[in-house]
Structures are given as C-alpha cells and as structure tokens.
Design a protein around this motif. Structure first.
Motif, PDB file in Angstrom:
ATOM      1  N   ARG A  29      44.392  19.418   4.712  1.00 37.82           N
ATOM      2  CA  ARG A  29      43.262  19.157   3.807  1.00 37.82           C
ATOM      3  C   ARG A  29      43.637  18.228   2.663  1.00 37.82           C
ATOM      4  O   ARG A  29      42.774  17.717   1.952  1.00 37.82           O
ATOM      5  CB  ARG A  29      42.713  20.470   3.260  1.00 37.82           C
ATOM      6  CG  ARG A  29      42.002  21.310   4.296  1.00 37.82           C
ATOM      7  CD  ARG A  29      41.270  22.472   3.666  1.00 37.82           C
ATOM      8  NE  ARG A  29      42.147  23.311   2.869  1.00 37.82           N
ATOM      9  CZ  ARG A  29      42.553  24.534   3.199  1.00 37.82           C
ATOM     10  NH1 ARG A  29      42.155  25.066   4.321  1.00 37.82           N
ATOM     11  NH2 ARG A  29      43.346  25.221   2.405  1.00 37.82           N
ATOM     12  N   ILE A  52      40.395  15.614   1.896  1.00 36.31           N
ATOM     13  CA  ILE A  52      40.359  14.921   3.178  1.00 36.31           C
ATOM     14  C   ILE A  52      39.203  15.479   4.005  1.00 36.31           C
ATOM     15  O   ILE A  52      39.080  16.687   4.187  1.00 36.31           O
ATOM     16  CB  ILE A  52      41.697  15.069   3.935  1.00 36.31           C
ATOM     17  CG1 ILE A  52      42.794  14.320   3.164  1.00 36.31           C
ATOM     18  CG2 ILE A  52      41.574  14.556   5.360  1.00 36.31           C
ATOM     19  CD1 ILE A  52      44.188  14.478   3.745  1.00 36.31           C
ATOM     20  N   ARG A  75      37.256  15.064   7.652  1.00 37.48           N
ATOM     21  CA  ARG A  75      37.427  14.573   9.024  1.00 37.48           C
ATOM     22  C   ARG A  75      36.082  14.251   9.653  1.00 37.48           C
ATOM     23  O   ARG A  75      35.067  14.193   8.984  1.00 37.48           O
ATOM     24  CB  ARG A  75      38.181  15.626   9.860  1.00 37.48           C
ATOM     25  CG  ARG A  75      39.592  15.896   9.372  1.00 37.48           C
ATOM     26  CD  ARG A  75      40.399  14.650   9.480  1.00 37.48           C
ATOM     27  NE  ARG A  75      41.792  14.845   9.086  1.00 37.48           N
ATOM     28  CZ  ARG A  75      42.717  13.957   9.299  1.00 37.48           C
ATOM     29  NH1 ARG A  75      42.431  12.814   9.882  1.00 37.48           N
ATOM     30  NH2 ARG A  75      43.947  14.160   8.920  1.00 37.48           N
ATOM     31  N   GLY A  76      36.072  14.045  10.950  1.00 40.51           N
ATOM     32  CA  GLY A  76      34.835  13.750  11.669  1.00 40.51           C
ATOM     33  C   GLY A  76      34.454  12.300  11.521  1.00 40.51           C
ATOM     34  O   GLY A  76      35.287  11.402  11.625  1.00 40.51           O
ATOM     35  N   GLU A  98      36.459  10.559   7.985  1.00 42.68           N
ATOM     36  CA  GLU A  98      37.906  10.287   7.973  1.00 42.68           C
ATOM     37  C   GLU A  98      38.318   9.629   6.659  1.00 42.68           C
ATOM     38  O   GLU A  98      38.831   8.519   6.618  1.00 42.68           O
ATOM     39  CB  GLU A  98      38.311   9.425   9.175  1.00 42.68           C
ATOM     40  CG  GLU A  98      38.080  10.075  10.515  1.00 42.68           C
ATOM     41  CD  GLU A  98      38.905  11.332  10.756  1.00 42.68           C
ATOM     42  OE1 GLU A  98      39.921  11.545  10.077  1.00 42.68           O
ATOM     43  OE2 GLU A  98      38.499  12.118  11.640  1.00 42.68           O
ATOM     44  N   LEU A 154      47.958  10.187   9.681  1.00 40.61           N
ATOM     45  CA  LEU A 154      46.825  11.093   9.463  1.00 40.61           C
ATOM     46  C   LEU A 154      45.553  10.614  10.152  1.00 40.61           C
ATOM     47  O   LEU A 154      44.596  11.374  10.270  1.00 40.61           O
ATOM     48  CB  LEU A 154      46.575  11.282   7.965  1.00 40.61           C
ATOM     49  CG  LEU A 154      47.753  11.816   7.143  1.00 40.61           C
ATOM     50  CD1 LEU A 154      47.372  11.911   5.673  1.00 40.61           C
ATOM     51  CD2 LEU A 154      48.230  13.151   7.688  1.00 40.61           C
ATOM     52  N   LEU A 163      43.315   8.471   9.058  1.00 43.70           N
ATOM     53  CA  LEU A 163      42.166   8.256   8.179  1.00 43.70           C
ATOM     54  C   LEU A 163      41.662   6.822   8.284  1.00 43.70           C
ATOM     55  O   LEU A 163      42.425   5.900   8.576  1.00 43.70           O
ATOM     56  CB  LEU A 163      42.526   8.588   6.730  1.00 43.70           C
ATOM     57  CG  LEU A 163      42.876  10.046   6.448  1.00 43.70           C
ATOM     58  CD1 LEU A 163      43.169  10.240   4.969  1.00 43.70           C
ATOM     59  CD2 LEU A 163      41.772  10.986   6.911  1.00 43.70           C
TER      60      LEU A 163
END
Length: 180
Positions: free
Chosen positions: A67, A88, A90-91, A94, A127, A129
């Motif tokens: 997270r 952070i 996600r999905g 990002e 990660l 991102l």
C-alpha cells in the motif's frame, strides 16, 4: 528483497525498517525548524523516540502489503531525509503519492533529485505503477524545481489542499507518467 540504492558514496536510499525509530526521532528533532513551514503541525511527542517506536510498525506494515513504500535517506547510520510513496491505488489508476524532505545539512547536493528518480524507476519497473503525483506549497520553489528536474509536470492548483503549519494551505499539483 527490500528496496535499497546508493545515491552517492555517503548517502543511501532504503526501505524503512522497525529499527529506524531512534534515528528518525533524532532527525526530526535536528530538522524541526527547517521542516516546520512545510509539515503538518506536530505534537511535542512526535519528536520523541517513544512516539516513533509506537507508530513505525504501521508504515513497515504498509510497505509489506504494497500500500506504500516508506523510505529513508541514510548517511553514516543517521537518517538525513525521507521519501515516501503513499496511497498506492491499483486497478485502472496504478498511482501513488510522493512526499519528501531532506536534512538541512544535505540540501543543494542533488540528493533528492537522485532519490526521486530512483523511486520513480522502482515504482515503474518493480511496482508496476503508471503515475506518480506530488503537491507542493506555491512558494516552495526548491521542491518544485526538484519535481521539474525528474519529469513531473504541473497539472493544477488545489485551494486549501492540506493542513500545513496549522493552516489549510493551497498547493500546486504535479504528476509524472511512468509509461508513455
């Protein structure tokens, strides 16, 4: 494997550990006046080792769950700055928020520029991102210059965005897209 990278011969950027409480407290005390205009108002207890010992585990846990990525800049066993990737998401987003500060004795050496660049590469490559965002007070020209040097672009202005130094203050918003 914990995140760690040498920024210079004497400064390392590394993931925060539960053993950093004492060094963090010392660093915040040493930089109290330097950070006061840029930080939230802090209770007196914040500057004690006990405060950090009681709360550091939450940041270490967030690191372990993905997270956040809380880090420290360290020189000779001393914490000389923080660089954090928080919130952070996600999905389809990002995204993560970048926040940082540097010990007054270490400013002007390009350390935070190197640290954010290393964090951005890690956020992209390890990660996964897509985007990083950051916010600065409008008059924090040094922080804005760091963000510009590492490819962040100004994307807006947020009135009353964060409570800094005891007052709701406006912020300039920045982003860096990690995938073209």
């Amino acid at each position: 494997m914990p995140f760690e990278i040498a920024l210079t011969d004497d400064v390392t950027l590394r993931e925060l550990t539960k053993d950093d409480a004492v060094a963090l407290a010392h660093s915040y005390r040493r930089n109290r006046e330097h950070l006061a205009p840029w930080d939230p108002a802090r209770p007196e207890a914040f500057y004690t080792e006990e405060w950090h010992k009681e709360r550091l585990w939450a940041q270490v846990l967030e690191n372990s769950t993905g997270r956040a990525l809380y880090t420290v800049l360290e020189a000779d066993g001393e914490v000389v700055g923080r660089l954090n990737l928080t919130d952070i998401v996600r999905g389809s987003f990002e995204n993560g928020h970048v926040g940082y500060w540097l010990d007054t004795r270490f400013t002007g050496r390009g350390l935070m520029t190197r640290a954010i660049e290393a964090l951005a590469a890690h956020a992209r490559d390890a990660l996964g991102l897509h985007r990083l965002q950051a916010a600065t007070l409008p008059h924090n020209e040094a922080s804005q210059a760091v963000l510009a040097r590492v490819g962040f672009e100004r994307i807006g202005f947020a009135p009353g965005y964060l409570k800094i130094a005891g007052q709701w203050q406006d912020h300039v918003l920045f982003q860096r897209l990690l995938h073209g």
